[in-house]
Design a protein around this motif. Sequence first.
Motif, short mmCIF file in Angstrom:
data_model
loop_
_atom_site.label_atom_id
_atom_site.label_comp_id
_atom_site.label_asym_id
_atom_site.label_seq_id
_atom_site.Cartn_x
_atom_site.Cartn_y
_atom_site.Cartn_z
N THR A 45 13.04 22.54 -29.72
CA THR A 45 13.38 21.85 -30.64
C THR A 45 11.74 21.67 -31.36
O THR A 45 11.32 21.43 -32.77
CB THR A 45 13.19 20.01 -30.58
OG1 THR A 45 12.60 19.68 -29.65
CG2 THR A 45 15.35 20.17 -30.67
N ASN A 46 10.90 21.54 -30.51
CA ASN A 46 9.26 21.39 -31.54
C ASN A 46 8.90 22.66 -31.02
O ASN A 46 7.49 22.76 -32.22
CB ASN A 46 8.23 20.55 -29.44
CG ASN A 46 8.13 19.58 -29.75
OD1 ASN A 46 9.10 18.52 -30.21
ND2 ASN A 46 7.65 18.82 -28.79
N ILE A 47 8.80 23.57 -30.90
CA ILE A 47 8.78 24.94 -31.29
C ILE A 47 9.43 25.36 -32.24
O ILE A 47 8.50 26.35 -32.95
CB ILE A 47 9.03 25.89 -29.96
CG1 ILE A 47 8.54 25.80 -28.48
CG2 ILE A 47 8.77 27.57 -29.88
CD1 ILE A 47 8.37 26.23 -27.69
N LEU A 48 10.67 25.27 -32.38
CA LEU A 48 11.00 25.55 -33.90
C LEU A 48 9.94 25.07 -35.19
O LEU A 48 10.34 25.85 -36.31
CB LEU A 48 12.45 25.39 -34.67
CG LEU A 48 13.64 26.02 -33.46
CD1 LEU A 48 14.96 25.34 -33.12
CD2 LEU A 48 13.57 27.53 -33.66
N LYS A 49 9.73 24.10 -34.89
CA LYS A 49 8.77 23.31 -36.59
C LYS A 49 7.22 23.63 -36.11
O LYS A 49 6.17 23.18 -36.80
CB LYS A 49 9.04 21.54 -35.79
CG LYS A 49 10.22 21.59 -36.00
CD LYS A 49 10.35 19.82 -35.65
CE LYS A 49 11.31 18.89 -35.61
NZ LYS A 49 11.16 17.39 -34.94
N SER A 50 6.72 24.42 -34.67
CA SER A 50 5.84 24.63 -34.36
C SER A 50 4.80 25.61 -35.71
O SER A 50 5.98 26.63 -36.83
CB SER A 50 5.38 25.71 -33.11
OG SER A 50 3.95 26.04 -33.37
N GLU A 51 3.86 25.98 -35.78
CA GLU A 51 3.27 25.91 -37.45
C GLU A 51 2.12 27.72 -36.60
O GLU A 51 1.25 27.20 -37.24
CB GLU A 51 1.82 25.50 -37.59
CG GLU A 51 2.60 23.83 -38.87
CD GLU A 51 3.58 24.57 -39.69
OE1 GLU A 51 3.26 25.81 -40.28
OE2 GLU A 51 4.65 23.74 -39.80
N GLU A 52 2.34 27.77 -35.33
CA GLU A 52 1.26 28.74 -34.29
C GLU A 52 1.85 29.93 -35.18
O GLU A 52 2.72 30.17 -35.79
CB GLU A 52 1.45 28.39 -33.23
CG GLU A 52 1.53 27.52 -32.58
CD GLU A 52 -0.52 26.84 -32.25
OE1 GLU A 52 -1.19 27.94 -33.00
OE2 GLU A 52 -0.71 25.52 -31.94
N GLN A 53 0.87 30.49 -34.51
CA GLN A 53 1.46 32.10 -35.49
C GLN A 53 2.70 33.38 -34.82
O GLN A 53 3.41 33.74 -35.22
CB GLN A 53 0.35 33.38 -36.39
CG GLN A 53 0.35 34.61 -36.26
CD GLN A 53 -1.08 35.04 -36.50
OE1 GLN A 53 -1.72 34.97 -36.44
NE2 GLN A 53 -1.09 36.41 -37.41
N TYR A 54 2.31 32.80 -33.24
CA TYR A 54 2.98 33.61 -32.67
C TYR A 54 4.07 32.11 -31.61
O TYR A 54 3.45 31.06 -31.37
CB TYR A 54 2.07 34.40 -31.57
CG TYR A 54 1.46 35.34 -31.84
CD1 TYR A 54 1.46 36.14 -32.54
CD2 TYR A 54 0.38 34.89 -32.07
CE1 TYR A 54 0.75 37.16 -33.34
CE2 TYR A 54 -0.67 35.87 -32.71
CZ TYR A 54 0.06 37.37 -33.19
OH TYR A 54 -0.56 38.15 -34.23
N LEU A 55 5.25 32.02 -31.29
CA LEU A 55 6.08 31.70 -31.09
C LEU A 55 7.27 32.88 -29.54
O LEU A 55 7.60 33.69 -29.77
CB LEU A 55 6.66 31.07 -32.07
CG LEU A 55 7.05 30.38 -33.05
CD1 LEU A 55 7.48 30.20 -33.80
CD2 LEU A 55 5.79 29.04 -32.28
N GLY A 56 7.37 32.28 -28.94
CA GLY A 56 8.72 32.38 -27.50
C GLY A 56 9.77 31.75 -27.82
O GLY A 56 9.66 30.68 -27.64
#
Length: 115
Positions: A45-56
């Motif tokens: 849930t936090n990763i889906l909201k992340s502003e990072e350029q790369y997500l796993g």
Amino acid sequence: WPPTSIANATIALTANSTVHYIVEDCLAMEEYELMDGNFSYGPPTNILKSEEQYLGLWAPNLYLFLESNEGSDIFCSGKDAGATVPGGIMVRKAFGEENGEITSCQSLGGMTPWY
């Protein structure tokens, strides 16, 4: 993709998950040193909201993210990295013993019943 360096990049993902290991394999394929990247760990849930350029991400979160973030793309997948993520069905021991016909049908479909 691939960037020339991941030295200042942060990759948001869930620690010790299958996607974590796939990200490591994808980075290794491109001959990056894992120590060069910054990993930010958290729940999906936090990763889906992340502003990072790369997500796993993994399904279904991956598809939710792609649908809601136009222009996003998959740069490397488990298939690209040669990773196999097996599925399985597990049942309680008592259920398996009482319902052997159901669990044996599952094993005929290519899955091993665990109970």
